[in-house]
Design a protein around this motif. Structure first.
Motif, PDB file in Angstrom:
ATOM      1  N   ASN A  95      34.935  45.808  38.620  1.00 47.71           N
ATOM      2  CA  ASN A  95      35.427  45.398  39.927  1.00 47.71           C
ATOM      3  C   ASN A  95      36.280  44.140  39.781  1.00 47.71           C
ATOM      4  O   ASN A  95      36.039  43.326  38.884  1.00 47.71           O
ATOM      5  CB  ASN A  95      34.228  45.118  40.843  1.00 47.71           C
ATOM      6  N   ARG A  96      37.256  43.965  40.681  1.00 47.27           N
ATOM      7  CA  ARG A  96      38.139  42.796  40.600  1.00 47.27           C
ATOM      8  C   ARG A  96      37.765  41.710  41.605  1.00 47.27           C
ATOM      9  O   ARG A  96      38.572  40.819  41.879  1.00 47.27           O
ATOM     10  CB  ARG A  96      39.599  43.224  40.790  1.00 47.27           C
ATOM     11  N   ASP A  97      36.570  41.772  42.153  1.00 38.35           N
ATOM     12  CA  ASP A  97      36.168  40.753  43.120  1.00 38.35           C
ATOM     13  C   ASP A  97      35.843  39.439  42.404  1.00 38.35           C
ATOM     14  O   ASP A  97      35.677  39.396  41.187  1.00 38.35           O
ATOM     15  CB  ASP A  97      34.969  41.235  43.940  1.00 38.35           C
ATOM     16  N   LYS A  98      35.730  38.367  43.168  1.00 38.05           N
ATOM     17  CA  LYS A  98      35.537  37.024  42.612  1.00 38.05           C
ATOM     18  C   LYS A  98      34.238  36.893  41.822  1.00 38.05           C
ATOM     19  O   LYS A  98      34.200  36.236  40.770  1.00 38.05           O
ATOM     20  CB  LYS A  98      35.575  35.979  43.729  1.00 38.05           C
TER      21      LYS A  98
ATOM     22  N   TYR B 196      33.853  35.924  37.902  1.00 37.62           N
ATOM     23  CA  TYR B 196      33.038  34.756  37.538  1.00 37.62           C
ATOM     24  C   TYR B 196      32.027  35.133  36.451  1.00 37.62           C
ATOM     25  O   TYR B 196      31.864  34.413  35.449  1.00 37.62           O
ATOM     26  CB  TYR B 196      32.315  34.217  38.776  1.00 37.62           C
ATOM     27  N   SER B 197      31.339  36.241  36.643  1.00 35.49           N
ATOM     28  CA  SER B 197      30.322  36.677  35.683  1.00 35.49           C
ATOM     29  C   SER B 197      30.919  36.949  34.305  1.00 35.49           C
ATOM     30  O   SER B 197      30.315  36.620  33.275  1.00 35.49           O
ATOM     31  CB  SER B 197      29.613  37.932  36.201  1.00 35.49           C
ATOM     32  N   LEU B 198      32.111  37.536  34.285  1.00 29.40           N
ATOM     33  CA  LEU B 198      32.764  37.843  33.012  1.00 29.40           C
ATOM     34  C   LEU B 198      33.270  36.582  32.328  1.00 29.40           C
ATOM     35  O   LEU B 198      33.182  36.451  31.101  1.00 29.40           O
ATOM     36  CB  LEU B 198      33.920  38.827  33.250  1.00 29.40           C
TER      37      LEU B 198
ATOM     38  N   PRO C  63      35.437  34.784  51.065  1.00 28.93           N
ATOM     39  CA  PRO C  63      35.355  36.241  50.854  1.00 28.93           C
ATOM     40  C   PRO C  63      35.383  36.584  49.371  1.00 28.93           C
ATOM     41  O   PRO C  63      36.163  36.007  48.609  1.00 28.93           O
ATOM     42  CB  PRO C  63      36.612  36.770  51.559  1.00 28.93           C
ATOM     43  N   SER C  64      34.544  37.522  48.977  1.00 31.49           N
ATOM     44  CA  SER C  64      34.490  37.909  47.568  1.00 31.49           C
ATOM     45  C   SER C  64      35.771  38.594  47.115  1.00 31.49           C
ATOM     46  O   SER C  64      36.168  38.484  45.968  1.00 31.49           O
ATOM     47  CB  SER C  64      33.302  38.834  47.313  1.00 31.49           C
ATOM     48  N   GLY C  65      36.414  39.293  48.038  1.00 30.90           N
ATOM     49  CA  GLY C  65      37.632  40.002  47.652  1.00 30.90           C
ATOM     50  C   GLY C  65      38.876  39.487  48.335  1.00 30.90           C
ATOM     51  O   GLY C  65      39.933  40.086  48.238  1.00 30.90           O
ATOM     52  N   GLY C  66      38.781  38.395  49.053  1.00 28.55           N
ATOM     53  CA  GLY C  66      39.914  37.894  49.826  1.00 28.55           C
ATOM     54  C   GLY C  66      40.880  37.059  49.006  1.00 28.55           C
ATOM     55  O   GLY C  66      40.644  36.753  47.846  1.00 28.55           O
TER      56      GLY C  66
ATOM     57  N   ALA D 274      42.738  33.860  30.411  1.00 30.39           N
ATOM     58  CA  ALA D 274      43.494  35.111  30.279  1.00 30.39           C
ATOM     59  C   ALA D 274      42.953  35.959  29.132  1.00 30.39           C
ATOM     60  O   ALA D 274      42.776  37.180  29.268  1.00 30.39           O
ATOM     61  CB  ALA D 274      44.974  34.796  30.059  1.00 30.39           C
ATOM     62  N   GLU D 275      42.669  35.323  28.011  1.00 29.13           N
ATOM     63  CA  GLU D 275      42.141  36.047  26.851  1.00 29.13           C
ATOM     64  C   GLU D 275      40.776  36.671  27.166  1.00 29.13           C
ATOM     65  O   GLU D 275      40.497  37.810  26.775  1.00 29.13           O
ATOM     66  CB  GLU D 275      42.011  35.088  25.660  1.00 29.13           C
ATOM     67  N   GLN D 276      39.945  35.926  27.884  1.00 28.04           N
ATOM     68  CA  GLN D 276      38.616  36.427  28.220  1.00 28.04           C
ATOM     69  C   GLN D 276      38.684  37.612  29.176  1.00 28.04           C
ATOM     70  O   GLN D 276      38.019  38.642  28.965  1.00 28.04           O
ATOM     71  CB  GLN D 276      37.777  35.295  28.838  1.00 28.04           C
ATOM     72  N   LEU D 277      39.497  37.496  30.217  1.00 28.62           N
ATOM     73  CA  LEU D 277      39.589  38.579  31.207  1.00 28.62           C
ATOM     74  C   LEU D 277      40.308  39.803  30.652  1.00 28.62           C
ATOM     75  O   LEU D 277      40.060  40.920  31.104  1.00 28.62           O
ATOM     76  CB  LEU D 277      40.272  38.071  32.471  1.00 28.62           C
ATOM     77  N   ARG D 278      41.170  39.600  29.685  1.00 22.75           N
ATOM     78  CA  ARG D 278      41.886  40.724  29.057  1.00 22.75           C
ATOM     79  C   ARG D 278      40.921  41.672  28.351  1.00 22.75           C
ATOM     80  O   ARG D 278      41.217  42.850  28.160  1.00 22.75           O
ATOM     81  CB  ARG D 278      42.921  40.184  28.063  1.00 22.75           C
ATOM     82  N   LYS D 279      39.738  41.180  28.001  1.00 22.31           N
ATOM     83  CA  LYS D 279      38.731  42.032  27.357  1.00 22.31           C
ATOM     84  C   LYS D 279      38.218  43.103  28.312  1.00 22.31           C
ATOM     85  O   LYS D 279      37.711  44.137  27.877  1.00 22.31           O
ATOM     86  CB  LYS D 279      37.544  41.184  26.883  1.00 22.31           C
ATOM     87  N   TYR D 280      38.340  42.850  29.630  1.00 21.28           N
ATOM     88  CA  TYR D 280      37.731  43.720  30.630  1.00 21.28           C
ATOM     89  C   TYR D 280      38.742  44.381  31.571  1.00 21.28           C
ATOM     90  O   TYR D 280      38.401  45.363  32.231  1.00 21.28           O
ATOM     91  CB  TYR D 280      36.729  42.918  31.460  1.00 21.28           C
ATOM     92  N   TYR D 281      39.953  43.818  31.652  1.00 17.72           N
ATOM     93  CA  TYR D 281      40.962  44.357  32.576  1.00 17.72           C
ATOM     94  C   TYR D 281      42.288  44.563  31.844  1.00 17.72           C
ATOM     95  O   TYR D 281      42.616  43.825  30.918  1.00 17.72           O
ATOM     96  CB  TYR D 281      41.209  43.378  33.737  1.00 17.72           C
ATOM     97  N   ARG D 282      43.035  45.545  32.317  1.00 22.71           N
ATOM     98  CA  ARG D 282      44.375  45.776  31.762  1.00 22.71           C
ATOM     99  C   ARG D 282      45.356  44.900  32.547  1.00 22.71           C
ATOM    100  O   ARG D 282      45.876  45.301  33.590  1.00 22.71           O
ATOM    101  CB  ARG D 282      44.744  47.251  31.876  1.00 22.71           C
TER     102      ARG D 282
END
Length: 245
Positions: free
Chosen positions: A4-7, A11-13, A49-52, A187-195
């Motif tokens: 999921n792309r919510d906040k 944060y958890s990732l 908002p978590s997704g706002g 960016a490097e960390q989130l790239r592990k989970y998202y394209r």
């Protein structure tokens, strides 16, 4: 696996990284138990908002002692007695939507107005991340949010905001260097989970010069950089975006 792309998920990732963990304000889903725990520990909490995006629906809550809480929403302020009534009031404002509660960072200020930074990080296919631009967003008078359109704030070069701010104990170059490292690592960390190939990091700086991760945006607006007198960063961001494939 799709994330999921919510906040809260982001944060958890990010919290999985030992390098980034200390730069993350404690964040939880907005339940009464979590709200009570955070306000008791930190005295000040941001509810959003978590997704706002765009600063919509952001609420600041501060403990004033004797079980009184000051709630700041937009330019409106209200003091409520009792944690349960305060929580109920906030929940009426959120209208049942999914929200998070987060430790509020005491952002550095310019002329009494809080500011944060937007840092752009981009990558081309098959290459590493590159920092392509950064600026400061200063909140409009009376607002807690730095979103420019919503608070009628202003955009200035980040170095100028730091120099004019109430930060003490850290140089402009030291703060910016730390922010650059955190942005690239995020960016490097989130790239592990998202394209993703573009990241717009909203980063806060407290009055001691510590850099905090506020939010990671995957579709950040480039137009903020048009508000700077020097358009070179905007041109670089747009040019990089076009050539990234």
């Amino acid at each position: 696996m799709s994330y999921n792309r919510d906040k809260l998920t982001k944060y958890s990732l990010l919290a999985k990284s030992p390098v980034l963990f200390s730069a993350l304000p404690k964040t939880r889903s907005m339940t009464k138990r979590h709200f009570r725990s955070l306000i008791k520990r930190y005295d000040k909490v941001i509810v959003k908002p978590s997704g706002g995006s765009g600063g919509v629906g952001v609420i600041s809550v501060s403990s004033k002692g004797r079980k009184r809480f000051k709630i700041h929403h937009g330019t409106k302020k209200k003091t409520i007695s009792g944690l349960s009534p305060a929580y109920s009031y906030i929940r009426r404002k959120t209208k049942g939507a999914s929200y998070i509660a987060q430790r509020k960072i005491a952002l550095a200020r310019v002329n009494g107005r809080p500011f944060d930074a937007r840092v752009m990080v981009q990558r081309k296919k098959g290459s590493g991340w590159v920092l392509t631009g950064k600026l400061a967003k200063i909140a409009g008078a009376g607002y807690i949010i730095t979103n420019i359109a919503r608070s009628k704030g202003e955009v200035v070069p980040l170095s100028a905001a730091i120099r004019k701010s109430d930060i003490h104990g850290a140089s402009v170059s030291r703060i910016q260097s730390r922010m650059d490292r955190i942005a690239l690592r995020t960016a490097e960390q989130l790239r592990k989970y998202y394209r993703i190939r573009t990241l717009g990091l909203d980063a806060g700086i407290d009055r001691n010069g510590k850099v905090w991760i506020i939010e990671a945006n995957f579709s950040p607006s480039k137009s903020l950089f048009l508000k700077l007198r020097d358009k070179s960063m905007y041109k670089r961001i747009v040019g990089f975006h076009k050539k990234r494939s």
